[in-house]
Design a protein around this motif. Structure first.
Motif, short mmCIF file in Angstrom:
data_model
loop_
_atom_site.label_atom_id
_atom_site.label_comp_id
_atom_site.label_asym_id
_atom_site.label_seq_id
_atom_site.Cartn_x
_atom_site.Cartn_y
_atom_site.Cartn_z
N LYS A 89 -31.92 -7.19 -166.77
CA LYS A 89 -32.53 -6.71 -165.38
C LYS A 89 -33.64 -7.22 -165.12
O LYS A 89 -33.80 -7.53 -163.99
N VAL A 90 -34.48 -7.56 -166.20
CA VAL A 90 -35.77 -8.30 -165.79
C VAL A 90 -35.75 -9.67 -165.05
O VAL A 90 -36.17 -9.97 -164.15
N ALA A 91 -34.76 -10.14 -165.80
CA ALA A 91 -34.44 -11.63 -165.09
C ALA A 91 -34.01 -11.72 -163.67
O ALA A 91 -34.29 -12.44 -162.97
N VAL A 92 -32.89 -10.73 -163.51
CA VAL A 92 -32.35 -10.43 -162.19
C VAL A 92 -33.19 -10.09 -161.08
O VAL A 92 -33.35 -10.88 -160.19
N VAL A 93 -33.85 -8.97 -161.38
CA VAL A 93 -34.92 -8.61 -160.47
C VAL A 93 -36.03 -9.40 -160.12
O VAL A 93 -36.46 -9.86 -159.08
N LEU B 207 -40.35 -4.47 -145.64
CA LEU B 207 -40.32 -3.47 -146.66
C LEU B 207 -39.28 -3.16 -147.09
O LEU B 207 -38.31 -3.30 -148.29
N GLY B 208 -38.43 -2.52 -145.92
CA GLY B 208 -37.12 -1.87 -146.30
C GLY B 208 -36.05 -3.03 -146.49
O GLY B 208 -35.47 -2.69 -147.64
N TRP B 209 -36.18 -4.15 -145.98
CA TRP B 209 -35.21 -5.10 -146.37
C TRP B 209 -35.53 -5.78 -147.81
O TRP B 209 -34.48 -6.16 -148.51
N LEU B 210 -36.71 -5.96 -148.03
CA LEU B 210 -37.04 -6.51 -149.23
C LEU B 210 -36.74 -5.70 -150.54
O LEU B 210 -36.18 -5.74 -151.61
N PHE B 211 -37.14 -4.38 -150.13
CA PHE B 211 -36.69 -3.32 -151.14
C PHE B 211 -35.14 -3.05 -151.40
O PHE B 211 -34.77 -3.01 -152.41
N LEU B 212 -34.44 -3.06 -150.31
CA LEU B 212 -32.78 -3.23 -150.24
C LEU B 212 -32.31 -4.51 -151.16
O LEU B 212 -31.28 -4.19 -151.79
N GLY B 213 -32.92 -5.62 -150.87
CA GLY B 213 -32.50 -6.79 -151.65
C GLY B 213 -32.78 -6.66 -153.18
O GLY B 213 -31.99 -6.84 -153.94
N LEU B 214 -33.77 -6.03 -153.47
CA LEU B 214 -34.25 -5.85 -154.94
C LEU B 214 -33.44 -4.76 -155.62
O LEU B 214 -32.81 -4.80 -156.71
N CYS B 215 -32.95 -3.84 -154.74
CA CYS B 215 -32.26 -2.60 -155.29
C CYS B 215 -30.84 -3.21 -155.42
O CYS B 215 -30.07 -2.73 -156.50
N ALA B 216 -30.46 -4.01 -154.39
CA ALA B 216 -28.88 -4.46 -154.49
C ALA B 216 -28.83 -5.47 -155.90
O ALA B 216 -27.53 -5.59 -156.23
N LEU C 264 -25.71 -5.83 -159.71
CA LEU C 264 -25.09 -6.66 -160.34
C LEU C 264 -24.91 -6.33 -162.05
O LEU C 264 -23.92 -6.49 -162.57
N ILE C 265 -26.05 -5.60 -162.22
CA ILE C 265 -25.99 -4.83 -163.84
C ILE C 265 -24.98 -3.95 -163.79
O ILE C 265 -24.30 -3.80 -164.74
N ALA C 266 -25.05 -3.19 -162.70
CA ALA C 266 -24.11 -1.89 -162.49
C ALA C 266 -22.76 -2.22 -162.88
O ALA C 266 -21.76 -1.69 -163.56
N ILE C 267 -22.29 -3.44 -162.01
CA ILE C 267 -20.92 -3.91 -161.89
C ILE C 267 -20.35 -4.28 -163.49
O ILE C 267 -19.41 -4.15 -163.73
N VAL C 268 -21.42 -4.64 -164.19
CA VAL C 268 -21.06 -5.20 -165.57
C VAL C 268 -21.21 -3.94 -166.44
O VAL C 268 -20.19 -3.90 -167.47
N ASP C 269 -22.01 -3.04 -166.33
CA ASP C 269 -22.18 -2.03 -167.13
C ASP C 269 -21.21 -0.59 -167.29
O ASP C 269 -20.77 -0.38 -167.98
N ALA C 270 -20.74 -0.51 -166.08
CA ALA C 270 -19.82 0.38 -165.68
C ALA C 270 -18.45 0.36 -166.45
O ALA C 270 -17.97 1.32 -167.11
N PRO C 271 -17.87 -0.62 -166.51
CA PRO C 271 -16.57 -0.85 -167.01
C PRO C 271 -16.88 -1.00 -168.68
O PRO C 271 -16.10 -0.32 -169.43
N TYR C 272 -17.93 -1.45 -169.13
CA TYR C 272 -18.28 -1.62 -170.55
C TYR C 272 -18.69 -0.11 -171.13
O TYR C 272 -18.11 0.39 -172.10
N GLN C 273 -19.02 0.86 -170.13
CA GLN C 273 -19.36 2.10 -170.75
C GLN C 273 -18.00 2.87 -170.69
O GLN C 273 -17.68 3.53 -171.58
N LYS C 274 -17.02 2.56 -169.82
CA LYS C 274 -15.90 3.20 -169.72
C LYS C 274 -15.12 2.69 -171.10
O LYS C 274 -14.45 3.40 -171.84
N TRP C 275 -15.23 1.29 -171.41
CA TRP C 275 -14.30 0.97 -172.50
C TRP C 275 -14.99 1.34 -173.63
O TRP C 275 -14.34 1.86 -174.75
N ASN C 276 -16.26 1.39 -173.89
CA ASN C 276 -17.07 1.74 -175.18
C ASN C 276 -16.64 3.37 -175.46
O ASN C 276 -16.53 3.97 -176.56
#
Length: 376
Positions: A152-156, A190-199, A203-215
């Protein structure tokens, strides 16, 4: 069961296992997915209501920093100003908080659905066990969460560096603009910068959600013995079911035998089949079978009938026909009305004769009118 405690859990969890886990609050959940939805929802709310919020802040600033003679001598001017400030802010804040609440609800229910568990909300002594706490801190799940944190830190940081480099000149140009355009532009960036950071968190959620379901499914996997035990517990053991059936049959047999003394006639085979018929002209449209049986049961029906002086008529074809075509406590079929009517007429005449109120009836015909399809 002790020897099966270490059995390999290779089978997918059954629906009952999943339901029991959900009742305990054990469902697939992705914190990163919920966080991503909340952050993206906040950024979207800032973009949608940012201009309205900026204008409200500008109006409040102008109102608070401008004094006239009336404001100086008016003792309630401060409360009036605060009321005006609240009126300006209420609409944009309601819009922003509403979008954030909707995003939070969707993010936390998209994986696993909505689940309210009182068992999960209750206190658990196991959560206060320091040994289990250390196991959670240094277990596989903790290592996975640590890895995700570094990711997360690396991506953000990477996305933040890219966005600042992309909008650097535009941000520096804000110092050359006058209000209110500088406020609107600042909130826009500020809004677009914030949206970019939040988006980037998505990327982490796309990987984490299937993992949590599998786990989640992996943790609930079952052994073959557990599936067998669950099936046995839900359906009941064969021994218990057999005992229940025997008890039910005994109770049903007892109730049936209690109805034999109320019958008008017993039609027999003469030894293998026995059928007890009851006919009440004011209550039944046709004679009703109140008891029936074969072999030992038939003998018991005849024994009760003899003890209560109920006529026993030998008619093998009719006894078999009624036994196979009529359910207990049901009227006989219409096709057997004629044959049964002759039997009842003979019984009623015999009853009057025994009371001295009539002549002796003629013997019952050996061949009663039974349709071929009803002969057994």
């Amino acid at each position: 069961m002790a020897e099966d405690s270490g059995a390999e859990k290779t089978e997918q969890p059954t629906p009952k296992k999943l339901q029991d886990a959900a009742e305990k609050g054990q469902i697939a959940r992705s914190k990163d997915l919920g966080t991503a939805f909340v952050l993206i929802g906040s950024a979207a709310a800032l973009l949608v209501f940012g201009k309205m919020l900026a204008m409200a802040v500008l109006t409040i600033g102008q109102r608070m920093l401008r004094l006239d003679e009336k404001d100086i001598f008016e003792t309630n001017s401060m409360f009036t100003a605060w009321g005006d400030a609240g009126g300006e802010l209420i609409m944009p804040l309601i819009g922003i908080f509403s979008l954030i609440l909707i995003a939070a609800f969707l993010g936390n229910t998209l994986l696993g659905g909505f689940n309210l568990s009182w068992q999960a909300a209750g206190p658990k002594a196991s959560k206060m066990d320091p040994l289990k706490g250390l196991k959670r801190m240094f277990g596989l799940q903790a290592l996975v969460e640590l890895g995700k944190s570094f990711l997360k830190v690396a991506v953000v940081v990477g996305v933040a560096f890219f966005l600042l480099k992309l909008f650097f000149m535009d941000i520096m140009a804000l110092s050359l603009m006058s209000e209110p355009n500088n406020i609107e532009s600042a909130l826009y960036f500020l809004g677009w910068l914030f949206l970019g950071l939040c988006a980037s968190t998505s990327l982490i959620a796309i990987v984490d959600a299937p993992y949590q379901k599998w786990n989640h499914v992996r943790q609930l996997k079952m052994s073959l013995q557990e599936i067998k035990d669950e099936h046995k517990n839900s359906e009941g053991s064969p021994e218990i079911k057999a005992r229940i059936r025997r008890t039910q049959m005994q109770m049903s047999m007892k109730r049936m035998m209690q109805q034999v003394p109320t019958a008008d006639v017993i039609v027999t085979n003469p030894t293998h089949y026995a059928v007890a018929l009851k006919y009440d002209q004011g209550k039944f449209r046709a004679p009703v079978v109140v008891a029936k049986g074969v072999d030992d049961i038939a003998m018991h029906i005849r024994k009760i009938a003899n003890g209560h002086k109920i006529p026993v008529i030998e008619s093998p074809a009719l006894a078999r026909s009624i036994y196979y075509t009529t359910k207990l406590d049901h009227p006989i079929p219409e096709q057997l009305f004629a044959a049964v009517a002759q039997v009842l007429a003979y019984v009623f005449q015999l009853r009057l004769y025994r009371k001295g109120k009539g002549s002796r009836p003629k013997n019952l015909a050996k061949e009663l009118p039974i349709p071929d399809e009803f002969k057994h």
